[in-house]
Design a protein around this motif. Sequence first.
Motif, PDB file in Angstrom:
ATOM      1  N   UNK A   1      -5.839   8.224  -4.816  1.00 49.66           N
ATOM      2  CA  UNK A   1      -5.724   6.968  -4.408  1.00 49.66           C
ATOM      3  C   UNK A   1      -4.129   6.146  -4.098  1.00 49.66           C
ATOM      4  N   UNK A   2      -3.360   7.328  -3.596  1.00 50.16           N
ATOM      5  CA  UNK A   2      -2.127   6.889  -3.423  1.00 50.16           C
ATOM      6  C   UNK A   2      -1.179   6.899  -4.797  1.00 50.16           C
ATOM      7  N   UNK A   3      -1.620   7.256  -5.728  1.00 45.85           N
ATOM      8  CA  UNK A   3      -0.867   7.146  -6.919  1.00 45.85           C
ATOM      9  C   UNK A   3       0.261   8.086  -6.940  1.00 45.85           C
ATOM     10  N   UNK A   4       1.261   7.613  -7.958  1.00 44.27           N
ATOM     11  CA  UNK A   4       2.508   8.552  -8.293  1.00 44.27           C
ATOM     12  C   UNK A   4       2.747   8.952  -9.494  1.00 44.27           C
ATOM     13  N   UNK A   5       1.958   8.491 -10.377  1.00 44.91           N
ATOM     14  CA  UNK A   5       2.060   8.807 -11.865  1.00 44.91           C
ATOM     15  C   UNK A   5       0.989   8.700 -12.475  1.00 44.91           C
ATOM     16  N   UNK A   6       0.598   9.055 -13.662  1.00 42.30           N
ATOM     17  CA  UNK A   6      -0.759   9.151 -14.268  1.00 42.30           C
ATOM     18  C   UNK A   6      -1.245   7.614 -14.324  1.00 42.30           C
ATOM     19  N   UNK A   7      -2.553   7.571 -13.971  1.00 42.96           N
ATOM     20  CA  UNK A   7      -3.211   6.192 -14.421  1.00 42.96           C
ATOM     21  C   UNK A   7      -3.219   5.848 -15.642  1.00 42.96           C
ATOM     22  N   UNK A   8      -2.719   4.651 -16.161  1.00 40.25           N
ATOM     23  CA  UNK A   8      -2.763   4.159 -17.367  1.00 40.25           C
ATOM     24  C   UNK A   8      -1.991   3.176 -17.997  1.00 40.25           C
ATOM     25  N   UNK A   9      -1.572   2.754 -19.329  1.00 44.45           N
ATOM     26  CA  UNK A   9      -0.740   1.598 -19.709  1.00 44.45           C
ATOM     27  C   UNK A   9       0.573   1.761 -19.143  1.00 44.45           C
ATOM     28  N   UNK A  10       1.343   2.916 -18.785  1.00 42.43           N
ATOM     29  CA  UNK A  10       2.646   3.040 -18.475  1.00 42.43           C
ATOM     30  C   UNK A  10       2.899   2.794 -17.021  1.00 42.43           C
TER      31      UNK A  10
ATOM     32  N   UNK B   1       4.461  -1.049 -13.012  1.00 42.36           N
ATOM     33  CA  UNK B   1       4.063  -1.783 -11.604  1.00 42.36           C
ATOM     34  C   UNK B   1       3.790  -0.453 -10.687  1.00 42.36           C
ATOM     35  N   UNK B   2       3.543   0.632 -11.133  1.00 41.53           N
ATOM     36  CA  UNK B   2       3.421   1.899 -10.213  1.00 41.53           C
ATOM     37  C   UNK B   2       1.880   2.352  -9.967  1.00 41.53           C
ATOM     38  N   UNK B   3       1.400   2.727  -8.922  1.00 40.44           N
ATOM     39  CA  UNK B   3       0.201   3.208  -8.655  1.00 40.44           C
ATOM     40  C   UNK B   3      -0.306   4.526  -9.324  1.00 40.44           C
ATOM     41  N   UNK B   4      -1.157   4.542  -9.968  1.00 39.02           N
ATOM     42  CA  UNK B   4      -1.670   5.577 -11.088  1.00 39.02           C
ATOM     43  C   UNK B   4      -2.667   6.664 -10.127  1.00 39.02           C
TER      44      UNK B   4
END
Length: 424
Positions: free
Chosen positions: A186-195, A200-203
């Motif tokens: 889904x267009x993420x650039x890092x692990x989805x989660x709190x960080x 404000x980055x897609x996970x």
Amino acid sequence: MQTLIKNGLVYTNQQLHHADVLIEDEKIKAISPDINVSADVTCIDAQDKLVTPGLVDIHVHFREPGFTHKETIDSGSLAAAHGGFTTVCAMPNLNPVPNTAQLLKAQIKRNQTDGHIKINQYAPITNDLTSTDLTDAAALKAAGAIALTNDGKGVQSAGTMYDAMLLAKAVDLPIVAHVEDDSLVRGGVMNAGVTAEKLGLPGILSVSESSQVARDIALAAATGAHYHICHISTAESIRQVREAKKAGISVTCEVTPHHLVLDDTMITHDDPMMKMNPPLRGFEDRQALIAGLIDGTIDCIATDHAPHSAEEKAGSMRTAPFGITGSETAFAVLYTQLVRTRMVSLSQLLAALTHKPAAVLKLNAGQLQAAQPADIAIFDLNTAHTIQVSDFVSKGKNTPFIGDTVYGWPTATYVNGQKIHFPI
């Protein structure tokens, strides 16, 4: 011609002991305490140093042909040697992709001509890595492929993976999988989660990995193929592999240095040097990886050496490519952060970097024994070294470890008894 490496802490037969190593021509002549030789032998004093088999890395990207602004076989193989690696396995995400026996033979010849170490070559599972058209596994094996992989791309169709496993099983080739369900990225650039939310980055959902691991383990059980998972990164994936091994399914896996020592809680800002695929996961995931390495669920460590140019890695995680370099820093980072902190023993670390990766792909490497090729690495365990950009032989300087102070920096590498010299 003889070379004697004296007074080192030697890793041989899965044990550490003080000994001398005598090299004659291209092979190890003897390993024994206090070897006496004639005066004309070249002597290397390894007092207070570690002497190991040349390290084995079953996951590197040398980028040639097609992406030589990032790396070449020449620079990549020198970087591997600079890190103590003497045997590597190169991924096929090149241009052109070595889809055919003819292209694969040309790539293998290029590796042999330009490489400074022993380079084994992967072939793709499907044409151009993204199609559903299977390559000719039998022809690729005959041409020299060590395994089939679409690294960089998950095989999205279960039917395609099932058929690929059947073909690979028939010719006794492992399937080496980048496990990632594109519909869950889904267009993420890092692990989805709190960080990710804080920055404000897609996970990227962790289930994008573990869901494909579950699917592929079921397919491996059904086909009997040897299924190897690249750069495993989640606690759930580890749990599944552990259960699969207990059930007798032919599953192996690797973990990267960066997933063992970094997690997403350490990402403090939008930093492209912390962008890799799979992404750095949570703290609990990292602890599960370390536990999996210790208990044998994880078979080996592989760097996923992925060089990029400085221009590509500048700016934001939103636009920079995934991947970091790993060949030159792997041992020192792992020794410093895992062994010196007593989380992992030195013997466990060395096993995961020598004979265990060799065993996964049945490579003649990773052993320091008489009559075997003199592929040897020497490391300084006691002197602090601060990693600097100027240290790197690789074209890629894209690593979050620049500025870190480490122990275990490599001091010499021998391939077939010849010392590798570096242009830095």
